[in-house]
Design an enzyme around this catalytic site. Structure first.
Site, short mmCIF file in Angstrom:
data_model
loop_
_atom_site.label_atom_id
_atom_site.label_comp_id
_atom_site.label_asym_id
_atom_site.label_seq_id
_atom_site.Cartn_x
_atom_site.Cartn_y
_atom_site.Cartn_z
N ALA A 1 -21.41 -29.65 24.77
CA ALA A 1 -20.74 -30.95 24.91
C ALA A 1 -20.80 -31.67 23.56
O ALA A 1 -21.31 -31.12 22.57
CB ALA A 1 -21.43 -31.78 25.99
N LYS A 2 -20.33 -32.89 23.57
CA LYS A 2 -20.24 -33.68 22.33
C LYS A 2 -21.57 -33.76 21.58
O LYS A 2 -21.59 -33.80 20.36
CB LYS A 2 -19.83 -35.11 22.68
N ARG A 3 -22.68 -33.80 22.35
CA ARG A 3 -23.98 -33.95 21.69
C ARG A 3 -24.28 -32.80 20.74
O ARG A 3 -25.17 -32.90 19.90
CB ARG A 3 -25.10 -34.06 22.74
N HIS A 4 -23.55 -31.69 20.85
CA HIS A 4 -23.80 -30.57 19.96
C HIS A 4 -22.90 -30.60 18.73
O HIS A 4 -22.70 -29.58 18.08
CB HIS A 4 -23.61 -29.25 20.73
#
Ligand code: GLU
Length: 333
Positions: free
Chosen positions: A256-259
């Site tokens: 997801a975005k956090r990566h």
């Protein structure tokens, strides 16, 4: 394989759907699910319907639908038909709610999340979903005074009866869940005036005669809820389910975005060819031989679901380097 049940049309062709949510978040993880779904369809002669699930997300950014379609095409996927946007017409979902209201199995629920949390035990199954216990049903409903589906601006829940729902997943194997014990009375209609994902997916799949559902195994727990709805709504045979493992970030969480920016549009803007993304997906999906760039059609020829790894995949820096520089990683999936 998705054979028609009694009273169903006798058309033998199986039907599947590509059902992306237009969140702008098509990344190598969900692209893998779509590619495998598409390759299975093309290998086995299933009809493919594209259905953009614009009810899934509260706010669809302008251009997100076109971008999602464009990205799927860029990967080399195609489809035989397109379903209209879900938000274009809510009538079929309202009709399903009226049917359930007539059966006396749904009720309006005005409790806040905090009130539900205070009254219920800790969430089950390691996910963040809070179980909604039958004790929290409104008194009038418990006394057997169901109402018609007359208020679209509150949450409506399904009164779930205890009991195991069993099905055979074509990839994940035999499954059995007691929805009453895991999530309890789940939401079918939201106070935003729209059907929930669970209701929308069942109504849409049934309307289109979908016989094959291929998706990520984060939705394995939803399948039992959806089967319950098929039964209550009298919608005929449920589709055959194929739930595939996910691609995770190095921290073990769902990609997801956090990566960082792993969106396909990001790689595309950097000049990464679609064939390299597909090659990476192939190396994650049991396609034998040295990692190499390939087209969606090449993937379809090489892919064999029986050799697909059963475990989740970790998207590593080596994978990202391959995408950006074109140097295949060692066998480090
Ligand atoms: N729209 C969901 C997604 O993009 C898929 C839901 C489904 O296949 O049932 O993950």
């Amino acid at each position: 394989m998705g054979s028609p049940g009694p009273g169903q049309n006798t058309q033998a062709q199986a039907v599947t759907r590509l059902a992306p949510s237009p969140t702008g978040a098509l990344h190598p993880g969900n692209a893998r699910t779509f590619l495998v779904n598409w390759a299975l369809a093309r290998q086995r002669g299933w009809r493919v319907i594209l259905r953009i699930e614009d009810l899934d997300t509260p706010r669809v950014k302008p251009g997100a639908v076109d971008e999602t379609i464009d990205t799927l095409r860029w990967l080399g996927l195609d489809w035989d038909d397109e379903a209209p946007l879900q938000t274009a017409d809510l009538t079929p979902y309202r009709d399903a709610m009226s049917t359930l209201a007539n059966l006396g199995v749904v009720y309006p629920c005005e409790l806040s999340r905090a009130q539900i949390e205070a009254a219920a035990s800790a969430p089950n199954e390691g996910d963040h979903e809070q179980r909604f216990p039958p004790e929290l049903r409104p008194a009038s409903f418990r006394q057997g005074k169901p109402t018609g589906f007359d208020r679209a601006e509150v949450n409506w829940r399904l009164a779930v009866e205890p009991g195991l729902v069993a099905f055979d997943d074509a990839f994940a194997g035999p499954q059995s869940r007691d929805v009453a014990r895991t999530v309890g009375d789940f939401v079918l209609w939201t106070k935003r005036g729209q059907p929930s994902y669970q209701l929308a997916v069942v109504v849409d799949d049934a309307r289109r005669g979908i016989t094959e559902v291929v998706r990520g195994d984060d939705l394995l727990g939803s399948a039992a809820r959806q089967i319950l709805l098929y039964r209550l709504l009298g919608l005929g045979p449920t589709p055959r389910y194929t739930h595939l493992p996910l691609v995770r970030g190095p921290d073990g969480r769902r990609l997801a975005k956090r990566h960082g920016d792993t969106r396909l549009t990001h790689y595309r803007a950097l000049g990464v060819p679609a064939e390299r993304i597909i090659g990476l997906i192939a190396s994650w999906s049991g396609v034998a031989g040295p990692a190499r760039a390939m087209s969606a059609r090449g993937f379809t020829e090489a892919f064999d679901i029986s050799t697909m790894p059963r475990h989740d995949i970790t998207f590593t820096e080596a994978h990202e380097r391959w995408l950006i520089r074109g140097t295949p990683p060692e066998h480090d999936t």
